[in-house]
Write an enzyme that holds these catalytic residues in place. Structure first.
Site, PDB file in Angstrom:
ATOM      1  N   GLY A 234       1.938  -1.169  -1.851  1.00 60.69           N
ATOM      2  CA  GLY A 234       0.960  -2.189  -1.495  1.00 60.69           C
ATOM      3  C   GLY A 234      -0.181  -1.826  -0.562  1.00 60.69           C
ATOM      4  O   GLY A 234      -1.067  -2.648  -0.385  1.00 60.69           O
TER       5      GLY A 234
ATOM      6  N   CYS B 274      -5.269  -1.759  -4.692  1.00 60.28           N
ATOM      7  CA  CYS B 274      -3.967  -2.313  -5.054  1.00 60.28           C
ATOM      8  C   CYS B 274      -3.950  -3.799  -4.715  1.00 60.28           C
ATOM      9  O   CYS B 274      -4.428  -4.191  -3.654  1.00 60.28           O
ATOM     10  CB  CYS B 274      -2.931  -1.565  -4.231  1.00 60.28           C
TER      11      CYS B 274
ATOM     12  N   GLY C 150      -2.593   0.428  -0.955  1.00 64.22           N
ATOM     13  CA  GLY C 150      -3.721   1.119  -1.596  1.00 64.22           C
ATOM     14  C   GLY C 150      -5.022   0.322  -1.584  1.00 64.22           C
ATOM     15  O   GLY C 150      -5.013  -0.913  -1.567  1.00 64.22           O
TER      16      GLY C 150
HETATM   17  P1  5GP Z   1      -5.652   4.634  -1.466  1.00 59.72           P
HETATM   18  O1  5GP Z   1      -5.665   6.046  -0.946  1.00 59.72           O
HETATM   19  O2  5GP Z   1      -6.777   4.375  -2.409  1.00 59.72           O
HETATM   20  O3  5GP Z   1      -5.547   3.611  -0.387  1.00 59.72           O
HETATM   21  O4  5GP Z   1      -4.288   4.488  -2.298  1.00 59.72           O
HETATM   22  C1  5GP Z   1      -4.014   5.284  -3.414  1.00 59.72           C
HETATM   23  C2  5GP Z   1      -2.699   4.855  -4.011  1.00 59.72           C
HETATM   24  O5  5GP Z   1      -2.742   3.493  -4.452  1.00 59.72           O
HETATM   25  C3  5GP Z   1      -2.281   5.593  -5.256  1.00 59.72           C
HETATM   26  O6  5GP Z   1      -1.795   6.891  -5.009  1.00 59.72           O
HETATM   27  C4  5GP Z   1      -1.225   4.677  -5.845  1.00 59.72           C
HETATM   28  O7  5GP Z   1       0.036   4.850  -5.225  1.00 59.72           O
HETATM   29  C5  5GP Z   1      -1.746   3.306  -5.459  1.00 59.72           C
HETATM   30  N1  5GP Z   1      -2.364   2.637  -6.608  1.00 59.72           N
HETATM   31  C6  5GP Z   1      -3.282   3.119  -7.476  1.00 59.72           C
HETATM   32  N2  5GP Z   1      -3.616   2.192  -8.387  1.00 59.72           N
HETATM   33  C7  5GP Z   1      -2.880   1.101  -8.110  1.00 59.72           C
HETATM   34  C8  5GP Z   1      -2.762  -0.191  -8.715  1.00 59.72           C
HETATM   35  O8  5GP Z   1      -3.447  -0.548  -9.666  1.00 59.72           O
HETATM   36  N3  5GP Z   1      -1.857  -1.035  -8.141  1.00 59.72           N
HETATM   37  C9  5GP Z   1      -1.095  -0.675  -7.081  1.00 59.72           C
HETATM   38  N4  5GP Z   1      -0.199  -1.545  -6.618  1.00 59.72           N
HETATM   39  N5  5GP Z   1      -1.204   0.513  -6.475  1.00 59.72           N
HETATM   40  C10 5GP Z   1      -2.085   1.384  -6.983  1.00 59.72           C
END
Ligand code: 5GP
Length: 349
Positions: free
Chosen positions: A182, A187, A184
């Site tokens: 959660g 996300c 991301g």
């Molecule tokens: P960020 O670095 O952008 O904060 O987080 C990246 C991570 O977000 C990814 O490695 C993956 O675990 C998660 N993530 C990517 N796409 C999605 C999505 O559509 N839904 C959710 N719940 N998590 C995502």
């Protein structure tokens, strides 16, 4: 129903307490880390930051750009078999060594992996078995069966956020457990389901559990600035995975959009409607999308962002007296805060 009252922390809730140190210059800080993996028995030497396995981040181009600094990429899982075969067959050894092959737990994911593996021999050293919810028996069984079939591969598996399942995954065969539900940038899981766990506490608790068993963890998601990456390492993460911070660069992929004279790149979650339309023919009737799409100003080559992240990390190490990234966690004292930044001037154009 039960409520856990003890406080759980996010990156925004803490700062590093600076400490007296004898370190001369931040240029001397060693960011390379060496690990030996519990199950594969392999060793690695790298700067343990991983570009996320999203199709707008974890591309072959990103792998090449990051390998220059010995950073990793988790390749997204939507390339064709021939593309992976070409990459693992023709790419400089260093680049492919640093690349995780990603797969889900469906039959066709496994079949595709076997096909790539048959064609590339032992070129693939590490894989990332990735599901949104790592709490199902099916997932843990898959990791166990995968480990039985591929004893020599380094397996990263996730995502989870608690010590119990971190241990279960390591005992089932994972070398590295991926931690984060959660946090991301694209996300929407917390919004759609109300499920999650503050990311810094998840890292601290899962790292403790994994290290006790000789395993490793990767903090995945929620880093928005170099200081967050440092906090993840300070909390005990062995690896940190980045999506949004590496998105919208020349190497990230993601469609270019011109609007009002400015150039943007599309960035979206892998469970967003955009991704499901592209790869699964739409959102299945029984589920809701748990990701969103955003337009980010195009940021040019990823090189300068990488330098910024590594520069920030070296500087954190000098502030707390860590000669090596390896020492950062032991040198870390976090102070709880109610404010991070002085935003009096807001964002400048
Ligand atoms: P960020 O670095 O952008 O904060 O987080 C990246 C991570 O977000 C990814 O490695 C993956 O675990 C998660 N993530 C990517 N796409 C999605 C999505 O559509 N839904 C959710 N719940 N998590 C995502």
């Amino acid at each position: 129903m039960r409520i856990e009252e003890d406080l759980k922390l996010d990156f925004k809730d803490v700062l590093f307490r600076p400490k007296r140190s004898t370190l001369g210059s931040r240029a001397k800080v060693e960011l390379l880390r060496e690990y030996r993996y519990r199950h594969s028995g392999r060793t690695s030497r790298s700067v343990p930051i991983i570009a996320a396995n999203m199709d707008t981040v974890g591309t072959f181009q990103m792998a090449r750009a990051l390998a220059r600094h010995q950073l990793h990429v988790a390749l997204h899982k939507h390339y064709a078999v021939e593309d992976y075969v070409r990459f693992y067959g023709e790419e400089a050894r260093e680049t492919s060594r640093l690349a995780f092959y990603s797969l889900g737990i469906l039959d066709h994911d496994l079949e595709k992996f076997r096909a790539v593996r048959r064609a590339t021999g032992d070129a693939i050293e590490s894989v990332c078995i990735d599901v949104a919810n790592g709490y199902t028996e099916t997932f843990i069984d898959f990791v166990r069966r995968f480990r039985d079939e591929f004893k020599e591969l380094t397996i990263m598996a996730g995502n989870v956020v608690t010590a119990d399942i971190t241990e279960a995954l390591i005992l089932a065969g994972a070398d590295i457990v991926k931690v984060g539900i959660g946090p991301g940038s694209v996300c929407t899981t917390r919004k759609m389901t109300g499920v999650g766990y503050p990311q810094l506490s998840a890292i601290i608790e899962c790292a403790d559990a994994a290290h006790g068993l000789g395993g490793h963890i990767c903090g995945d998601g929620g880093c928005t600035v170099p200081g967050d990456v440092a906090k993840a390492f300070g909390g005990g993460a062995d690896f940190v995975m980045l999506g949004g911070m590496l998105a919208a660069h020349d190497e990230s992929g993601g469609e270019i959009v011109e609007r009002d004279g400015c150039t943007y790149r599309r960035f979206y979650g892998m469970s967003s409607e955009t991704a499901m339309q592209k790869y699964a023919g739409g959102v299945a009737h029984y589920r809701a999308s748990e990701g969103k799409e955003v337009l980010l100003p195009a940021r040019g080559p990823v090189e300068s962002t990488v330098q910024e992240i590594l520069g920030g990390l070296r500087s954190t190490c000098t502030y707390v007296g860590a000669r090596k990234l390896k020492d950062l966690s032991k040198c870390t004292t976090f102070v709880r805060v109610t404010q991070q930044l002085n935003e009096v001037f807001g964002r400048q154009p």
